[in-house]
Structure formats: C-alpha cells, structure tokens
Scaffold this active site. Structure first.
Site, PDB file in Angstrom:
ATOM      1  N   HIS A 170      44.874  26.018  49.135  1.00  0.00           N
ATOM      2  CA  HIS A 170      44.857  27.347  49.763  1.00  0.00           C
ATOM      3  C   HIS A 170      44.668  28.470  48.741  1.00  0.00           C
ATOM      4  O   HIS A 170      44.462  29.620  49.126  1.00  0.00           O
ATOM      5  CB  HIS A 170      46.146  27.575  50.551  1.00  0.00           C
ATOM      6  CG  HIS A 170      46.248  26.702  51.772  1.00  0.00           C
ATOM      7  ND1 HIS A 170      46.024  27.167  53.047  1.00  0.00           N
ATOM      8  CD2 HIS A 170      46.508  25.379  51.915  1.00  0.00           C
ATOM      9  CE1 HIS A 170      46.167  26.183  53.921  1.00  0.00           C
ATOM     10  NE2 HIS A 170      46.463  25.079  53.255  1.00  0.00           N
TER      11      HIS A 170
ATOM     12  N   ASP B 153      42.438  35.901  45.152  1.00  0.00           N
ATOM     13  CA  ASP B 153      43.047  35.400  46.388  1.00  0.00           C
ATOM     14  C   ASP B 153      42.169  34.287  46.968  1.00  0.00           C
ATOM     15  O   ASP B 153      40.942  34.449  47.035  1.00  0.00           O
ATOM     16  CB  ASP B 153      43.160  36.545  47.408  1.00  0.00           C
ATOM     17  CG  ASP B 153      44.332  36.363  48.364  1.00  0.00           C
ATOM     18  OD1 ASP B 153      44.771  35.206  48.541  1.00  0.00           O
ATOM     19  OD2 ASP B 153      44.797  37.365  48.930  1.00  0.00           O
TER      20      ASP B 153
END
Ligand code: F6P
Length: 474
Positions: A154, A365
C-alpha cells in the site's frame, strides 16, 4: 469472484469496538472484500491491537477473525520499530532517516512468522497486505500453505539505490518473492521493485510483467492495480441529510471566505508543514486573502509513540500558531483552523463539499484516498472545488489531466498553484471534478479487489508442497 475461500493478512483486523461492542470496520476495503470473504471458510489474520476480548466472529461479518496477540516488546520492535521507523521512511524514499536496529529486525521476523503460522490448514487464496508483513509470503510457502499467494504493497516502493540501504534487503526481497503475485498501486512503484530485484539478486530474469526465479524455477507476476474507494456509497452519503445539515452550518461559519482543506493522518510523509509554509507565503504576498481565505486542516493523530511523529506535531502546531499570530486581522476569524483529532464521516463529507480547493500535497504517498474521496463528494453534489495534488502520490497517475499538480517541496510553486486553484473559472473546475469523479466511479474499490483476486487466483492455483530449499530459506 474466485470460488476458493480467502485468507487475508493485514497488520490490523477489520473490526472496531464501538460503545463496548465489536463490529466490522467502516472502511471501503472491508466492504469491498465482503463478497470474497463471505465465501465459506474465509478468514482474516491480524494483530488484535492489544484487545483482550477479540472475538472469533462479529455480527454482520461472516468471516473468522484469526487474531495475533503481541507482547509489549513485540509491539515496540515489530510495529513502532521495524515497520514504522525502518520500513515506513525507507519505502517513502527515506524522507526521514530510517533507523536500522538488528533487535527490531529480529522481532519483525519473529512476528511475521506468527502471522504466517496463524492459519495454514485450508486451501485458500492468501492475500497479504502491506509493509508490516513483507516476510509472510515466503513463510507461507515454506509452511506448505495450499493455494495461491498474493502480496499488495500500500506504500510506494523506492528506487533500488534507496532500498539497497536496508541491511536486511535480501531477506525482505526473498519474503516478497514468495508470493505468486506482487502488486503495487502504480507502474513506477512496480518498476522500482523489478529493478531492485534485478540489481540485488543474480537469480532473477524479468520479462514484461513476469519475474523468473531461476534457482527456484518459479515465476512471480508483478502488477500495478491502483486502490480506490466505494465510490457509489461515498457519493450517496455525500448528498445525504447528515452531511447536508453539517454543510449548511459550516457555510454560515465560513461565510464570505474561500475555504482550503487538508485531511491527513498526522504523518511526516503528508507534507503538512510544507503546505502550511505555502499558505503562509500566500498570506504574506496577498494581503486581501488574510480576511477572505480560511484553511481547514484535519490532522488525525497517528503513531504518537514515535519521536518523529511527536516532533512533527509540535512543528505543525507551532506553524499554525505562527500563521494565526501573524495574519489574523483584528475583528476577523483566524486563517488556519486546525483539528488534531478524527472526525465523524458526515463532518468529513461536509468539509469535502465546502472546500473551494482540497490540498493533497504529500511528499510521498502510495495512493492517497483523500483525493478520491474529495472528487467523489464534490462530483456527486455538483461541486466546483479544485484538487491541488502532489505529483508524488499514486493518485497523480490517474488525475494527471484534471488535478492541479504540484511539487510539494517547492513552497513558492505550491503557493502559486493554490492561487491558481482559486482563480480558475467555476465551469472549468466543475468539469475537471466531473471527469475525476467519473474515473473513480469506473475504477472503484470493487474493481480493484476483482483485478487483484482474479490475477492471484489464475497465477498460482496448484497445490503446493514446500521444497527443502524453500523450508531452509525461511
Ligand atoms: O499503508 C499505510 C498504513 O500503514 C496502513 O497499513 C494503515 O491502515 C494506516 O497506514 C494507518 O496506520 P497505523 O495502522 O499504523 O495506525
């Protein structure tokens, strides 16, 4: 959906305690996994978070919870230590200095063994999530777990020259390569992983989306599947009565002001300080904005046991105080509204609808779901908010044409992009929002789950026995 049961592995279990009772977590991931999880015999392996009363089942979620309890020493070494003070900064391009501590590494390896050993009996699709569990795929293979194994990261995966700093790089790569499918949010994270395998191992060949492991005589498929949200549900709730009621009172509160919004976990990857500096610069240069602009920053508390996170909080709060001290006009409201807490879903939806621009400006991110939530909430309600988006997020690959992309390290550039966001014509902003919302609706979290599970199911369907070499590798 594949017919085999699913065993999901994640650091946390998909349940939360509300008013003394356990229930399924509200997140889109749990909802999206439900159809696959509620196949008979599915399970979720996760840390109980220190709860002593974790049930094996909760009402409304037809899945077995296989909880892993950790001692204080294990939480310190595995979670705060190796996961969040070594891997987290390393995987985000070493924007904070990763700490390399052999004791933490040993604890991380031992805890990963406990996760892998928690459930090996049934033949199932095994889907392992995130950086806390990078050794689990190889361990499952070594323990002879039957059925295909997928791993999804992730976070970003950094370039080889950054990953190569990790003293335990060989073990982490071997852990991941135990999977049949290793997936990332974006092509660039996937490419970094492939280049790292080629640079650090001499038994790997890469061809298209396949890594051939010559010694083990196996193939690992790599994929880029961007995660998403439950767009239809989010859009529905965005226009619901609860969110609308909150929005009306916020509109009164912020009457006469344009509103900028930031929503993040309070994490140094999110670029909150740089964002505040850009705002400060804008208020310095454009005096009229001091009484006509409000910046609403929600900073959800996170990992407060770690020094860097406590330091970040102090720095952010100092910056908020400085900006408000410098730029609050007598008789007017403060320019920065700062909330250090979680907020209710309806309040969050109302903020998304209220905002003239959402500032999603992480330094790094994996994806960033705030960007997807914002465009979905605005799109569902005819909004004309602008999305200012860091080019270092996974979401930038999907919203490249319609978000206002920025380099969050460039404070002058970021200030100029925020100003541009406020100056765009309403029709232009509305059209951009509609296109981005349509992208999210087409590629929602259900599509993500289906792509992942279909690929994993096709990749490694055979019954597996651990070879001698695989056992000793673990
Ligand atoms: O991928 C980011 C992540 O670590 C997730 O695993 C997790 O759900 C989220 O951030 C929150 O972090 P934590 O579980 O450490 O509070």
């Amino acid at each position: 959906m594949p017919a085999l049961p699913l065993v999901a592995y994640a650091n946390r279990l998909p349940v939360q305690k509300i008013r003394g009772g356990w229930q399924a977590s509200a997140g889109g991931l749990v909802a999206a996994l439900r159809p696959a999880l509620e196949t008979r015999g599915s399970a979720w392996v996760g840390w109980d978070g220190g709860a002593e009363d974790m049930p094996r089942r909760v009402d409304g979620l037809d899945i077995e919870l296989a909880s892993v309890s950790l001692s204080r020493r294990e939480v310190a070494g595995y979670y705060h230590g190796f996961s969040n003070s070594t891997l987290w900064p390393l995987l985000h391009g070493a924007i904070e200095q990763p700490v390399f501590d052999p004791g933490w590494w040993q604890t991380y390896a031992a805890v990963n063994e406990r996760f892998a050993a928690a459930e090996t009996g049934r033949r199932a699709i095994r889907w392992v999530h995130d950086y806390q569990l990078m050794l689990v795929p190889e361990l499952l293979r070594a323990y002879g777990a039957r059925g295909p194994i997928g791993f999804f990261l992730h976070t970003p995966f950094p370039p080889p020259e950054v990953f190569a700093r990790l003293p335990w790089r060989a073990q982490i790569l071997a852990g991941l390569l135990g999977a049949d499918v290793v997936s990332f949010h974006t092509d660039s994270h996937r490419d970094n992983f492939v280049r790292t395998c080629l640079a650090l191992r001499d038994d790997v060949e890469a061809k298209a989306d396949r890594l051939r492991l010559l010694d083990a005589n196996r193939t690992v498929i790599t994929a880029a599947h961007p995660i998403s949200i439950d767009a239809a549900d989010f859009a529905h709730r965005a226009s619901g009565a609860g969110a609308t009621r909150r929005l009306n009172s916020l509109r009164q509160q912020f009457e006469g002001r344009r509103v900028l919004l930031g929503v993040d976990r309070l994490d140094y990857t999110k670029g909150i300080l740089e964002r505040l500096r850009a705002l400060e610069l804008l208020l310095e240069l454009r005096r009229p904005l001091r009484s006509t602009l409000a910046f609403l920053q929600v900073a959800v508390p996170s990992r407060g046991e770690i020094r860097e996170y406590r330091q970040l909080r102090a720095n952010v709060e100092q910056a908020v105080g400085r900006i408000n001290g410098r730029f609050t006009e007598p008789g007017h409201d403060v320019p920065v509204h700062y909330l250090h807490r979680g907020i209710t879903p309806d309040r969050l939806l109302a903020y998304y609808r209220l905002a003239d621009a959402c500032l999603v400006t992480p330094l790094s991110d994996g994806m960033n779901l705030v960007a997807k939530e914002f465009v979905t909430a605005q799109g569902a309600t005819g909004g004309a908010g602008a999305l200012v988006l860091s080019e270092f997020t996974g979401a930038a690959e999907e919203f490249r044409d319609d978000a206002l992309l920025c380099n969050p390290f460039d404070v002058d550039g970021l200030a100029a992009t925020i100003e541009l966001a406020l100056e765009l014509e309403d029709d232009d902003r509305r059209a951009r929002i509609q296109r981005m919302a349509a992208t999210v609706a087409e590629n929602d979290v259900y599509a993500w789950v289906e792509r992942e599970l279909d690929l994993i199911a096709r990749a490694g369907g055979g019954t597996r026995r651990a070879s001698g070499r695989e056992r000793s590798a673990a």
